[in-house]
Design an enzyme around this catalytic site. Structure first.
Site, PDB file in Angstrom:
ATOM      1  N   TYR A  25      46.006  21.615  67.969  1.00  0.00           N
ATOM      2  CA  TYR A  25      47.267  21.447  68.691  1.00  0.00           C
ATOM      3  C   TYR A  25      47.010  20.680  69.979  1.00  0.00           C
ATOM      4  O   TYR A  25      46.484  21.212  70.940  1.00  0.00           O
ATOM      5  CB  TYR A  25      47.904  22.793  69.025  1.00  0.00           C
ATOM      6  CG  TYR A  25      48.258  23.644  67.826  1.00  0.00           C
ATOM      7  CD1 TYR A  25      48.343  23.113  66.536  1.00  0.00           C
ATOM      8  CD2 TYR A  25      48.516  25.003  67.987  1.00  0.00           C
ATOM      9  CE1 TYR A  25      48.666  23.900  65.456  1.00  0.00           C
ATOM     10  CE2 TYR A  25      48.849  25.809  66.906  1.00  0.00           C
ATOM     11  CZ  TYR A  25      48.924  25.259  65.645  1.00  0.00           C
ATOM     12  OH  TYR A  25      49.245  26.046  64.572  1.00  0.00           O
ATOM     13  N   GLY A  62      61.801  28.054  59.538  1.00  0.00           N
ATOM     14  CA  GLY A  62      61.991  26.841  58.756  1.00  0.00           C
ATOM     15  C   GLY A  62      61.177  25.657  59.221  1.00  0.00           C
ATOM     16  O   GLY A  62      61.139  24.624  58.561  1.00  0.00           O
ATOM     17  N   GLY A  63      60.547  25.766  60.391  1.00  0.00           N
ATOM     18  CA  GLY A  63      59.696  24.683  60.873  1.00  0.00           C
ATOM     19  C   GLY A  63      60.496  23.471  61.299  1.00  0.00           C
ATOM     20  O   GLY A  63      61.482  23.571  62.030  1.00  0.00           O
ATOM     21  N   PRO A  92      58.436  30.517  60.497  1.00  0.00           N
ATOM     22  CA  PRO A  92      59.321  31.646  60.196  1.00  0.00           C
ATOM     23  C   PRO A  92      60.799  31.290  60.313  1.00  0.00           C
ATOM     24  O   PRO A  92      61.644  31.999  59.775  1.00  0.00           O
ATOM     25  CB  PRO A  92      58.924  32.700  61.230  1.00  0.00           C
ATOM     26  CG  PRO A  92      58.375  31.910  62.379  1.00  0.00           C
ATOM     27  CD  PRO A  92      57.667  30.742  61.733  1.00  0.00           C
ATOM     28  N   PRO A  97      65.034  23.407  60.195  1.00  0.00           N
ATOM     29  CA  PRO A  97      65.497  24.775  60.471  1.00  0.00           C
ATOM     30  C   PRO A  97      66.305  25.373  59.321  1.00  0.00           C
ATOM     31  O   PRO A  97      67.000  24.662  58.587  1.00  0.00           O
ATOM     32  CB  PRO A  97      66.362  24.593  61.725  1.00  0.00           C
ATOM     33  CG  PRO A  97      65.825  23.368  62.381  1.00  0.00           C
ATOM     34  CD  PRO A  97      65.390  22.474  61.255  1.00  0.00           C
ATOM     35  N   LEU A  98      66.153  26.689  59.162  1.00  0.00           N
ATOM     36  CA  LEU A  98      66.859  27.395  58.105  1.00  0.00           C
ATOM     37  C   LEU A  98      68.363  27.152  58.186  1.00  0.00           C
ATOM     38  O   LEU A  98      68.955  27.201  59.263  1.00  0.00           O
ATOM     39  CB  LEU A  98      66.605  28.896  58.224  1.00  0.00           C
ATOM     40  CG  LEU A  98      65.191  29.401  57.930  1.00  0.00           C
ATOM     41  CD1 LEU A  98      65.102  30.885  58.242  1.00  0.00           C
ATOM     42  CD2 LEU A  98      64.813  29.138  56.483  1.00  0.00           C
TER      43      LEU A  98
END
Length: 290
Positions: free
Chosen positions: A66, A218-219, A216, A222-223
């Site tokens: 990172y 959706g990365g 968590p 997004p969900l």
């Protein structure tokens, strides 16, 4: 000191002989755009890390890739010397190119170098938990993990690593790792809509092994779900809060590491993960992934 009026949602879970809060913090978003380079707001990044510790979070997830190396250096600047209760989990097995690409780096010498860099950047003599990152940027890939995992086991014998885990791993690779050495966690992609690891999560729970979903929420995508939005509206909450709270309800061995570069968003995530659901709402949410 914990600045929330209530304990962190979800309680705690053991990582070997270490105990961490099930609600943790993922440091990936503290790096610059594309997880490359320094943050636009250096002081803001330090403030997020310090707020995470102040909220009582004792599980911080990071990786030398990172930045590269940026988030580890920020963690050290913000929090070193670390409280005895704080545990940092890192990953090795991938490197970045100048364009921000992610490439496997799992030869024994790659892993030895990565562990040394993590120790140096974090200011530690031993790393609490090191996950071996498998697969590639597109997801898991089949194949034996014996050679790289055994290299990490040797570093563990030398006292440079306390506990081991695997990331981006197939169920077969998780099983193979356990024949070589104990693992304390598996970090894979999983969320309300992406449920491929349901059976693995339940198996790990029976063995007392943590499961840590990356992406968590959706990365990078997004969900989005009509059912999720409907439940969130009824609860007067954000869809992301509902998604985090669902994960904590899904299984007691699930540990959350949502990332953010905003103190306000961090506090919203913590508060949102404490939502309660009726049986009907839980059934609605469970159906999204099926």
């Amino acid at each position: 000191m914990n600045t929330l009026s209530a304990p962190l949602p979800g309680g705690t879970w053991p990582l070997g002989d270490l105990t961490v809060t099930r609600f943790g913090y993922g440091a990936m978003q503290l790096a610059g755009p594309g997880v490359m380079g320094p943050p636009a707001d250096h002081d803001g990044a330090l403030a997020v890390l310090r707020e995470a510790a102040a909220l009582g979070i004792t599980h911080i997830d990071t990786a030398g890739a990172y930045g590269p190396r940026v988030t580890n250096q920020l963690i050290r600047e913000a929090l070193h010397p670390y409280p005895a209760s704080l545990h940092i989990v890192t990953k090795v097995g991938a490197v970045r190119d100048q364009q921000g690409g992610w490439f496997p780096a799992r030869q024994p010498e790659d892993l030895r170098r990565a562990v040394r860099e993590n120790l140096e950047d974090l200011g530690l003599d031993s790393l609490d938990v090191v996950n071996l990152r498998l697969g590639d940027a597109q997801g898991t890939r089949p194949g034996s993990l014996a050679e790289p995992f055994e290299a990490l086991v040797e570093l563990q014998r030398q006292g440079l690593i306390r506990h081991l885990g695997v990331s981006n791993a197939t169920a077969e690779q998780v099983a193979e790792a356990q024949t070589i050495a104990p693992i304390v966690c598996v970090q894979n992609m999983y969320n309300l809509a992406y449920r491929q690891d349901d059976e693995l999560i339940d198996d790990l729970a029976e063995k007392g092994i943590a499961y840590v979903p990356f992406f968590p929420l959706g990365g990078f995508t997004p969900l989005q779900s009509t059912a999720l939005s409907a439940v969130a509206t009824r609860l007067d909450a954000t869809p992301m809060s509902v998604a985090l709270a669902w994960l904590l309800r899904r299984s007691p061995n699930i540990l959350l590491i949502p990332g953010t570069s905003s103190v306000a968003h961090l506090r919203e995530n913590v508060a949102g993960a404490g939502l309660s659901f009726s049986d009907e709402e839980l059934a609605e949410l469970d159906n999204i992934g099926h």
